[in-house]
Write a protein that holds these residues in place. Sequence first.
Motif, short mmCIF file in Angstrom:
data_model
loop_
_atom_site.label_atom_id
_atom_site.label_comp_id
_atom_site.label_asym_id
_atom_site.label_seq_id
_atom_site.Cartn_x
_atom_site.Cartn_y
_atom_site.Cartn_z
N VAL A 273 0.85 -1.20 0.00
CA VAL A 273 0.00 0.00 0.00
C VAL A 273 0.88 1.25 0.00
CG1 VAL A 273 -1.72 1.33 1.30
CG2 VAL A 273 -1.94 -1.16 1.13
N GLU A 274 1.90 1.25 0.83
CA GLU A 274 2.79 2.41 0.90
C GLU A 274 3.52 2.64 -0.41
OE1 GLU A 274 3.39 1.86 5.69
OE2 GLU A 274 4.81 0.92 4.31
N LEU A 275 3.93 1.58 -1.05
CA LEU A 275 4.60 1.71 -2.35
C LEU A 275 3.66 2.34 -3.37
CD1 LEU A 275 7.30 0.93 -3.78
CD2 LEU A 275 6.14 -1.15 -4.53
N SER A 276 2.40 1.93 -3.33
CA SER A 276 1.42 2.50 -4.27
C SER A 276 1.18 3.98 -4.02
CB SER A 276 0.10 1.73 -4.21
OG SER A 276 -0.61 2.04 -3.03
N GLU A 277 1.45 4.42 -2.79
CA GLU A 277 1.29 5.83 -2.44
C GLU A 277 2.60 6.60 -2.52
OE1 GLU A 277 -0.78 5.74 1.41
OE2 GLU A 277 -2.54 6.29 0.24
N LYS A 278 3.62 5.97 -3.10
CA LYS A 278 4.95 6.59 -3.27
C LYS A 278 5.63 6.89 -1.93
CE LYS A 278 4.42 7.36 -7.91
NZ LYS A 278 3.74 6.18 -8.30
N GLU A 279 5.29 6.11 -0.90
CA GLU A 279 5.92 6.24 0.41
C GLU A 279 7.04 5.21 0.52
OE1 GLU A 279 2.66 5.76 3.14
OE2 GLU A 279 1.95 7.80 2.83
N VAL B 211 9.10 -6.41 -3.29
CA VAL B 211 8.58 -5.07 -2.97
C VAL B 211 9.71 -4.18 -2.46
CG1 VAL B 211 6.98 -3.77 -1.49
CG2 VAL B 211 6.23 -5.88 -2.59
N LEU B 212 10.64 -4.75 -1.70
CA LEU B 212 11.80 -3.99 -1.23
C LEU B 212 12.61 -3.47 -2.42
CD1 LEU B 212 13.59 -2.98 1.10
CD2 LEU B 212 14.72 -5.23 1.07
N GLY B 213 12.84 -4.33 -3.40
CA GLY B 213 13.55 -3.89 -4.61
C GLY B 213 12.80 -2.79 -5.33
N LEU B 214 11.48 -2.94 -5.43
CA LEU B 214 10.66 -1.91 -6.09
C LEU B 214 10.70 -0.59 -5.34
CD1 LEU B 214 7.58 -4.09 -7.10
CD2 LEU B 214 9.31 -3.12 -8.65
N ALA B 215 10.72 -0.66 -4.00
CA ALA B 215 10.78 0.57 -3.20
C ALA B 215 12.13 1.27 -3.41
CB ALA B 215 10.55 0.25 -1.72
N HIS B 216 13.21 0.50 -3.44
CA HIS B 216 14.52 1.10 -3.73
C HIS B 216 14.52 1.73 -5.13
CE1 HIS B 216 16.62 0.04 -0.11
NE2 HIS B 216 16.41 -1.25 -0.27
N LEU B 217 13.91 1.03 -6.06
CA LEU B 217 13.82 1.55 -7.43
C LEU B 217 13.02 2.84 -7.46
CD1 LEU B 217 14.54 0.91 -10.38
CD2 LEU B 217 12.43 -0.42 -10.51
N GLN B 218 11.91 2.86 -6.74
CA GLN B 218 11.07 4.06 -6.67
C GLN B 218 11.84 5.24 -6.09
OE1 GLN B 218 7.54 4.38 -3.88
NE2 GLN B 218 6.46 4.02 -5.81
N LYS B 219 12.73 4.96 -5.15
CA LYS B 219 13.56 6.02 -4.55
C LYS B 219 14.69 6.46 -5.48
CE LYS B 219 15.04 6.35 -0.44
NZ LYS B 219 15.56 6.27 0.92
N GLY B 220 14.93 5.69 -6.52
CA GLY B 220 16.02 6.02 -7.44
C GLY B 220 17.33 5.37 -7.07
N ASP B 221 17.32 4.44 -6.11
CA ASP B 221 18.53 3.75 -5.68
C ASP B 221 18.66 2.45 -6.50
OD1 ASP B 221 20.66 2.57 -4.39
OD2 ASP B 221 19.91 2.98 -2.36
#
Length: 167
Positions: free
Chosen positions: A61-67, A91-101
């Motif tokens: 849910v947080e990933l979908s909200e860009k958190e 999801v952890l990989g996607l979150a890092h990707l979303q952060k630009g890392d």
Amino acid sequence: DDAGGLTKDLLEYFPKNPELLKTLAMTYISMGKTDEAKEALDKIIEADPEFSKGYLNLAVVELSEKESDLAIQHCLEALKRDKDNLGAHNVLGLAHLQKGDLARAIETFQGAKTIDPKFLPPYLNLGRIYIAQGDFGAAEKEYKDVLTNNPQAIEALLGLGLVYEKQ
């Protein structure tokens, strides 16, 4: 909203049932009510702090909200409880990707591949990263690895088509 209402009614009798809370959370997500979904997921974690999927669902849910930072935090909590939780790794990989890392995203996806070489999302995500970086050889390898395990994987076939188109 009837399903949500029925689930809420059942929760009056079984207030800490993780499956009911998850159903309620997923109903809220499908309705676009993310705050309510987070509240239900928080109750799952409160009811059973060792239930890794509660943290994972919250991270989604947080990933979908860009958190991204919160998603990373909750994925790490899920992984503390189940180090081989492939969904949490993805999801952890996607979150890092979303952060630009990108480096951490790639490292996380590579790690997930070692846990279960037949779990497809890390390969597909790596393929997308490598295409974006212009590393078509690496992308091709990821997509071909997917097809080795699952010759019918449409996403990998489409990815390969994109690689060949760009080369």
